[in-house]
Every structure is written in C-alpha cells, then in structure tokens.
Design a protein around this motif. Sequence first.
Motif, short mmCIF file in Angstrom:
data_model
loop_
_atom_site.label_atom_id
_atom_site.label_comp_id
_atom_site.label_asym_id
_atom_site.label_seq_id
_atom_site.Cartn_x
_atom_site.Cartn_y
_atom_site.Cartn_z
N VAL A 99 -1.49 4.05 -0.07
CA VAL A 99 -0.92 3.44 1.13
C VAL A 99 -0.90 1.93 0.92
O VAL A 99 -1.90 1.35 0.51
CB VAL A 99 -1.78 3.77 2.37
N MET A 100 0.24 1.30 1.12
CA MET A 100 0.35 -0.16 1.01
C MET A 100 1.07 -0.65 2.25
O MET A 100 2.29 -0.80 2.26
CB MET A 100 1.18 -0.54 -0.23
N ILE A 109 -5.10 -6.94 -3.67
CA ILE A 109 -5.48 -5.53 -3.51
C ILE A 109 -6.63 -5.18 -4.46
O ILE A 109 -7.61 -4.56 -4.08
CB ILE A 109 -4.27 -4.60 -3.77
N LEU A 148 4.11 -8.69 -4.86
CA LEU A 148 3.72 -8.00 -3.63
C LEU A 148 3.72 -6.50 -3.86
O LEU A 148 4.67 -5.95 -4.41
CB LEU A 148 4.71 -8.35 -2.50
N THR A 150 4.09 -4.14 -1.88
CA THR A 150 5.11 -3.41 -1.13
C THR A 150 6.42 -3.33 -1.92
O THR A 150 7.30 -2.56 -1.57
CB THR A 150 5.38 -4.09 0.22
N GLU A 151 6.54 -4.14 -2.99
CA GLU A 151 7.78 -4.13 -3.76
C GLU A 151 7.65 -3.41 -5.09
O GLU A 151 8.56 -3.45 -5.91
CB GLU A 151 8.26 -5.59 -3.98
N LEU A 152 6.49 -2.76 -5.32
CA LEU A 152 6.28 -2.09 -6.61
C LEU A 152 6.79 -0.66 -6.58
O LEU A 152 6.94 -0.04 -5.53
CB LEU A 152 4.77 -2.07 -6.92
N ARG A 157 2.20 1.12 -8.35
CA ARG A 157 1.20 1.20 -7.27
C ARG A 157 0.00 2.03 -7.70
O ARG A 157 -1.14 1.70 -7.38
CB ARG A 157 1.81 1.87 -6.04
N ARG A 164 -8.04 -1.26 -8.64
CA ARG A 164 -8.92 -1.58 -7.52
C ARG A 164 -10.21 -0.76 -7.62
O ARG A 164 -11.31 -1.27 -7.43
CB ARG A 164 -8.21 -1.28 -6.20
N ALA B 14 2.79 -16.20 -3.97
CA ALA B 14 3.77 -15.17 -3.61
C ALA B 14 4.72 -15.66 -2.52
O ALA B 14 5.02 -14.95 -1.58
CB ALA B 14 3.05 -13.89 -3.15
N ARG B 16 4.16 -17.87 -0.25
CA ARG B 16 3.54 -18.15 1.04
C ARG B 16 3.29 -19.63 1.22
O ARG B 16 3.12 -20.37 0.26
CB ARG B 16 2.20 -17.42 1.13
N LEU B 106 -1.68 0.22 11.08
CA LEU B 106 -0.80 0.12 9.91
C LEU B 106 0.66 0.24 10.28
O LEU B 106 1.45 0.86 9.56
CB LEU B 106 -1.12 1.23 8.89
N ALA B 241 -5.50 -1.75 5.43
CA ALA B 241 -4.11 -1.69 4.97
C ALA B 241 -3.94 -0.69 3.82
O ALA B 241 -2.84 -0.28 3.51
CB ALA B 241 -3.62 -3.06 4.53
N LEU B 242 -5.06 -0.30 3.17
CA LEU B 242 -5.01 0.66 2.07
C LEU B 242 -5.04 2.10 2.58
O LEU B 242 -5.02 3.03 1.79
CB LEU B 242 -6.20 0.46 1.14
N GLY B 243 -5.11 2.27 3.89
CA GLY B 243 -5.25 3.62 4.45
C GLY B 243 -6.71 3.92 4.74
O GLY B 243 -7.61 3.33 4.13
N LEU B 250 -14.26 2.19 0.22
CA LEU B 250 -14.70 0.84 -0.13
C LEU B 250 -15.83 0.37 0.79
O LEU B 250 -16.22 -0.80 0.76
CB LEU B 250 -13.52 -0.14 -0.03
N ARG B 355 14.93 2.82 0.25
CA ARG B 355 15.05 2.33 -1.12
C ARG B 355 13.93 2.90 -1.99
O ARG B 355 14.15 3.32 -3.11
CB ARG B 355 15.01 0.80 -1.12
N LEU B 356 12.71 2.95 -1.44
CA LEU B 356 11.58 3.44 -2.23
C LEU B 356 11.68 4.94 -2.48
O LEU B 356 11.28 5.43 -3.52
CB LEU B 356 10.26 3.11 -1.52
#
Lengths: 273, 358
Positions: A99-100, A109, A148, A150-152, A157, A164, B14, B16, B106, B241-243, B250, B355-356
């Motif tokens: 999940v990202m 990450i 980022l 989210t763009e991989l 991922r 990680r 990135a 920012r 999320l 954010a990783l679920g 973690l 797209r993904l």
Amino acid sequence: MNKNETDHDCKADCALNARVISFAYGRHPIFDKINVSFPRGKFNAILGPNGCGKTTLLSILSGFFAPSNGEVIIDGSSLGRLDAKARARLIAYVPQTPVMAFPFTVREIVSMGRHPYLARFAGLSPQDWQAVDEALDILDLNELSGSLVTELSGGERQRVVLARALAQESEILLLDEPTSNLDIRHALDILSRVRKRISERGITVVAVMHDLNLAAMFADHCLFLNKGKAVCSGEMDKVFNRENIAQVYDINCEVEKDQESGRPVIKIKERVG
Amino acid sequence: MAVMKSPDNKPRNAGRLPFLPVVVCLSAALVAAMIYSSTAGAFETSAGDAVRSILAKVTDDTGWLAGVDETVPSVVVDVRLPRIMCAIFVGAVLAMAGVLMQGVLLNPLAEPYTLGVSAGAAFGAALAIVTGITLYGAYPVAAFAFVGAVVALGMVMLLATFDGQIAPVNLILSGVIVAAILAAGIGFLKYLADEKVSLIVFWLMGSFSQATWPQVLMAGGGVILSLAGGLFYARELDLLALGARSAHSLGVNTAKVRLIVLVLASLMTAACVSISGIIAFVGLIIPHFMRFLLGPGHGKLIPATALAGALLLLLADTITRALLPYEVPIGVLTSLIGGPVFCIIFRSRAMAAARLDG
C-alpha cells in the motif's frame, strides 16, 4: 503417506513456533489447534493451494491477528506479550500488495523501517541511516531513492517494501508471496537477494509462495498447508516429493533432482480426468 | 519529529519546497491578513489605528489609544477581532482535521464534511436548537454537536468496515449515505422548528458573524489539541500510509492510533461546527495543496496546514464581510471553491489508478 506428520524435532533451534493455534474469521474456522515451527537461519516456504490459510497463518505469525487458542513463541517468549516496538525489532513483514497511499519518496519509505528503534520525536541516527542506505544498496534502489513511490511500477514497489523490511534489521522476515507482482527475472533477483541476506546475517525467512519451482530453487525447508491443516513440514529433500505435492494440490507431477544444483525440480503434468 | 532528513545533504526534495520558508511566508501572510481584515468593513480605519487598538487591549495600556477615534477600539476589538480569531482558529482546526482523517483513513478525499461528521454535528446542533436547550447558553449546542459528530462517524465506520478492516473506497460512499439520512433528519427538524428555522439555516450555511470571545477560546483550545495530538502521532501517521498490516509490523498500535486520532479530529470538528456551522471542503483543499508543496510527512504537513487553513478562512470571511456588497455565508463560499477541487482530485486519482492497472 506421512499423514499429519509435522516435525517437532527442530524445536531446539526454531526461531518461530506456533503452538496449538486456532483461528476463525467470525464463525468461519481457519485453523483448529495446529502446530508449526520454523528452523532458525533457513529459508522456510509455506506452500498450499488457494484458500488453505497461508496468508492468515502469516498474519498470526506477525502478530497482526491474535489466535483464539494457543500462542506464537519467538525466542522463548510469547509474541502476544511483547511490546509493539520490541516485536517489530524481532519480526518484519512484507505484504503481498504494497500500500502506498501518499507520495513519500523511496528513501522516506525505507527509512520508516527504523521506526522500531526510534524514541518518539527522535530523528534517525547515522547508524539508522547506514541501515537504510545498506537496504537501498541491496535492492538496487539508489537510483530511485528520490522518486515518489506513488509513481513506481508494481515490481519497483515490491523492492521498496522489501528494502524497508531489511532496514528493520529483524531476526525474522515474513514474506507474503514476495514475487507475485514480478516477472521471472525480477522474481529470481529478489529471492537471491533474500537468500544472500540469510547467508550473511543468519536471519530466518518464512515466505508464503505460490510458484513451486521458485520454492524448490530457494527454500531449505517447507511446510505444506491444506484446508487449515499442517499436512507435513521438513527439509526440502524429505518433504518436497511427488506424494505430498499430489496430495496437497490434487495434481499429477514428477519431482527430480537437478544435476547441477542438487535442488529438486518439479515437472507438472496435465491433470487427467 | 517525523522529519526525515538525509545526513549527506544530497538534494532529495522530490520537487518539494523547504518547510521553514513556507511556514514563515504563511505566518507573515496571516498577520498581514489579520491587520487588513481589522481595518476593512463598513467602518473603515487605518491599519495604524487598528493595530494600536489591538495593542491597547492586549497590553491593557490605554496609552496606545492617544489620537485614535474612540469608536475604533470598540469596532476593532469587540466586533471584528473575535470574528477574525474565530475564522483563523476554525480554519486551522478544519484543515488539520482533514489531514488527520486522511492520514488515518488513507483517503485524500476524507474530511469532516465528506465523512458525514459535519452533518452529524449539524444534526445535533439543530436538535439542540429545536428542543430549546439553547436557553442554557452555547455549550449545550456544542455538546449536542459533538455527540452528533461522533455518532455519525461511528455509523460511517461501521458501514465501511469488513472483516475488521476499513475499506477506504466504501468510506466516502458511507459518508454520503449517512449525510443523506442526516440531511433528511435536519429537514424534518427544520419543519418542526417554526420561527427557529432561520437559526438552523444559518447554521447549515456556516458563518462567523455571531462570533464571541468564549467561542474564540474554545476554537483556540481546539487548535492546541489538534496540533499537539497531530504532532504526537506524526510518525505513526506517516507509517499508516503503508497500510494497517505494515504499520503494525513496524510497531505501530494501529487500532489505538486510528481511534485516538479519529476521535480527536471529530471532537475538534464538532467544536468548530458548533461555533461556525458547516464549512465544507477546507479540510480537503488545504491538505491537498500543502501535501503538493511540502510532501506527505505529517510532522511538516500538520503545522503548515493549520496556518494555510487559517489564512484561507480569514481571507474568505473578510471577502464576504467587507468586500462583497451582500454577506454571502462563508460555508457557501468555501463549497463553491471546494466542490470543483474535489472533482479534480477525484478525477486525477481515478486516472492514476487506471494508469497503474493498465
């Protein structure tokens, strides 16, 4: 037939033991008092058909689901009694579908893997960053470290979440179908990196796997699950054979030994009838 | 703090913006907007007189007022300042509530309004108004609004939860369903309310025109609690954010963090709704924009969002109060801006997902 024969002889040097575990989703029982154990410093594969409880077992081993009966023993202490961060220093978990949710960078990450070692409000120490950089190196993510997540792509991922988990520097690494989103080249690549980590650091890997050939190539030890039962477990030589595979998956196959590597190779035959 | 910085000083931004300059700019803009807002309106004063009046009040020294028209302090300090401070604090709280809800659930479309929390608070407040409990002051309305907000959130979560996991897509749908039911309830209360109906309508559209100092204190408390709670759990929110599964592995107590943060955000939203009525989409636009500028790390995002939310609501309130020929309810104004932004975020996410998959 070695029916319901699970080996308990490894108890002396098992990193992870699940004793008389029962678990149910609501009224739908998954496990009824099963025993499984995973020897230290090995690549352990959990094999079995869809819906046999592989992912559920991994969730119990990671402490995400609490069993209704029995307990998971890690290094002699009960998993349920460990404090969350202490548990995270012992066990890392890599989900099947990462999940990202937000556009963090790859490096951010991977640095999250250090959370179990950090006090609240404390930043990462140089040693923490060293572990992060090492994990990025191992998975060849240096080029991508500022990208980022989210763009991989799915495969990238998967490498990020594995990095990680490596940055977490735990003794035990739980992988839920680590190669499910990958093509064969990347699957081989990831699994050899995991193997390398085992030989360098002596960590224990428990991986749910779908691809029997990949399991045959990389695992030292395997556990066959079917319909919530631990059918058998042991070293690959002993249990990864025609009878067990035919019984668990209800298929016809041959298992041979590869001349070069000495590892088992499986030849699946078209199902008759 | 959850600020993750590399020690080797390589540029890893990135795209920012750096945190500190952004915060300094936002603070400066907020102070400038405060000064402008305290001078603007039907009764115009100079910036100097307005600042002197405020200083006189803050330092309790009438020496500042030498040469200032005596109506200026009463207009600026008693009428405009509570309204300005309310807009600032409510804007900060609503924007932070958006960040917190998005971080826990999320879903970048989660915010008090889309999750039905605002509707719940409005229903509670309308109930308090109709039953006449308002006779005992403003606090019963706030209490009713809070209970309404928490009950609404509970219903939404219950509807969207399967096998102990919250399904983010179902969440917004559940929010819409619950909000629709509550809207019907509010309609019925309006029907019952007779002459009090204008009070309820006023509430539903949102406005700061009745702002008082006790409300400023309440909203200010909301800012402090939201900021403190948000920063305390900043890194846990990053990890979420990783679920839930990965965050749990973690070492994050995911169930506890989710519950505390959601209840905190709902409580603070309820306090705000009880002051200003429903002001939609602040919790959506601001977090989205700040995440784009600063990245998703909550340690930076939460304080920056608070400042930007404060600035947005103060500007919006100043426009409706002082610049438009007729006062437009601020809730209407933010919805007119926020609605299209919601559409854009929804479209771009749907496209990214397509797209993904492909």
